[in-house]
Design a protein around this motif. Structure first.
Motif, short mmCIF file in Angstrom:
data_model
loop_
_atom_site.label_atom_id
_atom_site.label_comp_id
_atom_site.label_asym_id
_atom_site.label_seq_id
_atom_site.Cartn_x
_atom_site.Cartn_y
_atom_site.Cartn_z
N UNK A 5 -68.36 -92.03 67.45
CA UNK A 5 -67.18 -92.73 66.95
C UNK A 5 -67.61 -94.15 66.63
N UNK A 6 -67.04 -94.74 65.63
CA UNK A 6 -67.40 -96.09 65.19
C UNK A 6 -68.88 -96.19 64.84
N UNK A 11 -64.96 -102.56 65.64
CA UNK A 11 -64.27 -103.80 65.26
C UNK A 11 -65.16 -105.02 65.48
N UNK A 12 -65.29 -105.82 64.44
CA UNK A 12 -66.03 -107.06 64.55
C UNK A 12 -67.54 -106.94 64.41
N UNK A 15 -69.79 -105.59 59.60
CA UNK A 15 -70.53 -106.38 58.62
C UNK A 15 -71.95 -106.65 59.09
N UNK A 16 -72.09 -106.91 60.37
CA UNK A 16 -73.43 -107.15 60.94
C UNK A 16 -74.33 -105.93 60.77
N UNK A 17 -73.82 -104.76 61.06
CA UNK A 17 -74.62 -103.54 60.97
C UNK A 17 -74.89 -103.16 59.52
N UNK A 18 -73.86 -103.19 58.67
CA UNK A 18 -74.05 -102.82 57.27
C UNK A 18 -74.95 -103.82 56.54
N UNK A 19 -75.03 -105.04 57.03
CA UNK A 19 -75.85 -106.06 56.40
C UNK A 19 -77.22 -106.24 57.02
N UNK A 20 -77.58 -105.38 57.97
CA UNK A 20 -78.89 -105.48 58.62
C UNK A 20 -80.01 -105.30 57.59
N UNK A 86 -73.04 -101.60 73.73
CA UNK A 86 -72.00 -100.61 73.47
C UNK A 86 -70.75 -101.34 73.02
N UNK A 87 -70.05 -100.79 72.05
CA UNK A 87 -68.84 -101.41 71.52
C UNK A 87 -67.69 -100.41 71.53
N UNK A 88 -66.50 -100.93 71.74
CA UNK A 88 -65.27 -100.14 71.67
C UNK A 88 -65.27 -98.92 72.58
N UNK A 89 -65.69 -99.09 73.81
CA UNK A 89 -65.59 -98.01 74.79
C UNK A 89 -64.18 -97.99 75.36
N UNK A 90 -63.59 -96.81 75.42
CA UNK A 90 -62.23 -96.68 75.95
C UNK A 90 -62.25 -95.81 77.18
#
Length: 90
Positions: A5-6, A11-12, A15-20, A86-90
């Motif tokens: 997921x993600x 969120x946030x 852009x950082x990942x797509x612009x690597x 890790x990002x956006x862990x729920x």
């Protein structure tokens, strides 16, 4: 089966990942977008990816992943980007 997921960082972080620089260079080599490289990398690792979009163009782009394959070297380069975050862990 592992689900990603993600896959674009959440969120946030998109852009950082797509612009690597590594992702962009690999995308240019294959004539595809950064998003397609990221999704293809996940698929080649055996991860089911669940990108979200309401933009019809992005949805079509997210489905167009089977006209190219990443090399072992490209896979290793992307794997090396891991910052153990890790990002956006729920």
């Amino acid at each position: 089966m592992v689900q990603g997921w993600y896959p674009f960082g959440g969120r946030g972080h998109t852009a950082e990942l797509l612009g690597d620089e590594v992702i962009l260079e690999i995308a240019e080599t294959h004539g595809v977008t950064s998003a397609q490289v990221i999704l293809r990398w996940n698929l080649q690792k055996g991860v089911v990816v669940i990108p979200g979009s309401s933009n019809p163009e992005h949805i079509r782009e997210n489905l167009d992943l089977f006209g190219f394959e990443l090399t072992e070297q490209e896979m290793r380069r992307i794997n090396a980007l891991d910052r153990n975050e890790k990002h956006d862990w729920y």
